[in-house]
Enzyme design. Structure first.
Site, PDB file in Angstrom:
ATOM      1  N   ASP A 154       0.978  -1.164  -0.015  1.00 57.32           N
ATOM      2  CA  ASP A 154       0.012   0.086   0.055  1.00 57.32           C
ATOM      3  C   ASP A 154       0.827   1.203   0.068  1.00 57.32           C
ATOM      4  O   ASP A 154       1.592   1.514   0.880  1.00 57.32           O
ATOM      5  CB  ASP A 154      -0.908  -0.185   1.094  1.00 57.32           C
ATOM      6  N   ASP A 170      -3.243   2.525  -5.763  1.00 51.22           N
ATOM      7  CA  ASP A 170      -2.324   2.625  -4.630  1.00 51.22           C
ATOM      8  C   ASP A 170      -2.136   1.466  -3.858  1.00 51.22           C
ATOM      9  O   ASP A 170      -1.484   1.450  -2.793  1.00 51.22           O
ATOM     10  CB  ASP A 170      -2.664   3.814  -3.837  1.00 51.22           C
ATOM     11  N   GLU A 171      -2.737   0.311  -4.329  1.00 49.93           N
ATOM     12  CA  GLU A 171      -2.587  -0.918  -3.639  1.00 49.93           C
ATOM     13  C   GLU A 171      -2.386  -2.196  -4.491  1.00 49.93           C
ATOM     14  O   GLU A 171      -3.000  -2.109  -5.658  1.00 49.93           O
ATOM     15  CB  GLU A 171      -3.704  -1.426  -2.792  1.00 49.93           C
TER      16      GLU A 171
END
Length: 424
Positions: A13, A109-110
Site C-alpha cells: 500500500d 495505490d494497492e
C-alpha cells in the site's frame, strides 16, 4: 481447502499516494502539509487526499477544506492531477515488476504479489529491495508499507498493521509487518474490527447485535454462524481467510459504468450541472463500448441544497451515444420540472446499469430499433476509433467543454484504476 504452512502473499500500500506523488514532482511541496483538492479557488469542497505532514495535524482524506484549515492553517491546497497519478502508478508497477511479479493491482495505490521461494525465506530482504528500487528509480518521497502473510486478506491486514506501527514509532508509512502462520492468530487480535476487510459500518453494527465487538470474537465464531450474519457465503469465506486458508477472491462481474464529479462554483446551476453530466455520460458510454457491453438503464443523481435528487429511466438495450443521450435528456427534463430554478447543485453522477454483454444483447420486441441502432453504432465506432488513434477527443457529438479541473471521467479514484482513455 489448503492451509499454507508459510507466508505466501505480499500486500503493498503506497503511503499517502496522491499527495506524495505531488511532493515527488514539485520540490516546493516537500516537507510541507499538502492537501489535494478537486479544484482551487473555493472552500466549498473537500480535501481528497493529504500528505503525511498534514495528517500529523489531524487532517484526513475526504475532509472539508474549512475543517482541514482549522486543524492546519498552513495547509497547501493543490489541484488534483489524475493523469499524473495514473502515470506514476504505471511507473511504480514497472519498477516493482523488476523485483517480483505483480499478481493483481487492487487499486491505484494497492497491489498484491505471490511470493516465490526467495520471498518466503527472506521477506525483510524482499521488502527492502522493493523500497530501495522505488527510492532509486522513482524518488524518495513516494514510500510504501508492506505486509506478508499466508493469504491476501491477512497480508492486507498485516500491511495496515505495519503502517499503524510506524505511526506509533513517530513516522508515517514505510511500514512492514510479517505474519508467519506459526505466529497466528495473536497479531490478528490486535487489529480493530473495522480494519478487517469486509467489515464496513453496517456490518460492524450487525456484528454488534450478535455480541461481536472485537476481532478475537469474530475469529472465534463458527463458519456457519458467520455465513448467517453476513447472509451470504462471503461470511464463511472471510472465516476461512482469517484462519489462514488459501482463499482466492471470487471473480467480479461488471455491474455498471458511471462517473461522478464535484461541480466547480460556476457550474452549480441546473444548466451548468447538465453540461457536465452530459460529458460524464459520454465518458461512461465510451467505457461501455470499449468493454463490449450494452445498458438498458440510466441513473442520474445530484447532491443539492438540503439533500439529494435522483431518478432512473429504462432504455432499450443500447450502447450508442444517441440512445443514451436521449434517455439523459428525458431525466433532465424531469429534474427541471421538479427542482426550483435556482437550485444549487454541488455534485452530479451518472450511471449506466442493467448491463448485457455484447454477444447476449436482446432486442425489445415492442421497439425494433435494429436498423437505427446499427447506424448509430457504426457512427460511434468511427468516432471512438478516431479518438483512440489520436489519444484525444477530436470527434464528438455536441459541445466538448471540460469544466474547471479538467479530466472529465478521469478524477481521483480509490476503487478503480483509470485508463489512458479516461483522459481524452
Amino acid at each position: 481447502m489448503r492451509k499454507p504452512e508459510t507466508i505466501e502473499r505480499l500486500y503493498l500500500d503506497f503511503d499517502g499516494f496522491f499527495a506524495s506523488v505531488e511532493q515527488q514532482c514539485d520540490k516546493r511541496l516537500r516537507g510541507r502539509p499538502v492537501g489535494v483538492v478537486p479544484f482551487v479557488g473555493t472552500d466549498r469542497t473537500a480535501v481528497i487526499a493529504c500528505s503525511k505532514e498534514a495528517k500529523a495535524y489531524g487532517v484526513k482524506n475526504v475532509m472539508r477544506i474549512k475543517d482541514a484549515k482549522a486543524l492546519c492553517p498552513d495547509l497547501i491546497l493543490v489541484e488534483q492531477k489524475p493523469d499524473l497519478y495514473r502515470r506514476a502508478h504505471s511507473a511504480l508497477l514497472c519498477e516493482i515488476e523488476t523485483v517480483i511479479p505483480i499478481d493483481t493491482a487492487k487499486s491505484i495505490d494497492e497491489l498484491t504479489c505471490i511470493l516465490d521461494d526467495r520471498g518466503r525465506r527472506d521477506p525483510e530482504g524482499l521488502s527492502e529491495q522493493i523500497k530501495s528500487t522505488i527510492e532509486k528509480n522513482i524518488g524518495e518521497f513516494i514510500t510504501c508499507s508492506i505486509g506478508f502473510a499466508a493469504n491476501r486478506q491477512l497480508a492486507k491486514m498485516a500491511c495496515k498493521a505495519g503502517k499503524d506501527a510506524s505511526k506509533k514509532a513517530g513516522q508515517y508509512g514505510n511500514g512492514l509487518a510479517i505474519w508467519h502462520p506459526h505466529m497466528m492468530p495473536e497479531p490478528l487480535f490486535q487489529v480493530k474490527l473495522e480494519d478487517v476487510p469486509g467489515v464496513g459500518h453496517s456490518m460492524k453494527m450487525r456484528l454488534a447485535h450478535s455480541q461481536v465487538i472485537t476481532t478475537e470474537q469474530l475469529y472465534n465464531l463458527q463458519p456457519k454462524h458467520m455465513r448467517k450474519i453476513w447472509r451470504s457465503v462471503n461470511g464463511e469465506r472471510l472465516w476461512m481467510a482469517l484462519h489462514g486458508y488459501d482463499i482466492q477472491a471470487m471473480p467480479q462481474k461488471r455491474g455498471m459504468y458511471g462517473h461522478a464529479r464535484v461541480l466547480p462554483p460556476e457550474s452549480r446551476s441546473i444548466n451548468g450541472a447538465y453540461e457536465i453530466a452530459r460529458l460524464l455520460l459520454v465518458k461512461a458510454g465510451r467505457r461501455l463500448r470499449r468493454e463490449e457491453y450494452y445498458a438498458s438503464g440510466l441513473w442520474l443523481w445530484m447532491a443539492i441544497d438540503g439533500g439529494s435528487w435522483f431518478r432512473t429511466i429504462k432504455m432499450p438495450t443500447v450502447n450508442d451515444e444517441q440512445a443514451i443521450m436521449t434517455a439523459h435528456t428525458a431525466l433532465w427534463e424531469c429534474a427541471r420540472r421538479e427542482l426550483p430554478r435556482r437550485t444549487t447543485i454541488f455534485r452530479v453522477g451518472v450511471t449506466l446499469m442493467d448491463l448485457s454483454e455484447a454477444n447476449a444483447r436482446q432486442l425489445d420486441i415492442f421497439n425494433n430499433d435494429d436498423a437505427i441502432r446499427q447506424k448509430w453504432e457504426r457512427a460511434n465506432g468511427a468516432m471512438d476509433a478516431l479518438n483512440s488513434k489520436y489519444s484525444s477527443t477530436i470527434v464528438h457529438m455536441g459541445e466538448w467543454k471540460p469544466p474547471a479541473g479538467g479530466h472529465v471521467g478521469g478524477k481521483i479514484s480509490y476503487v478503480r484504476i483509470p485508463s489512458a482513455e479516461d483522459f481524452y
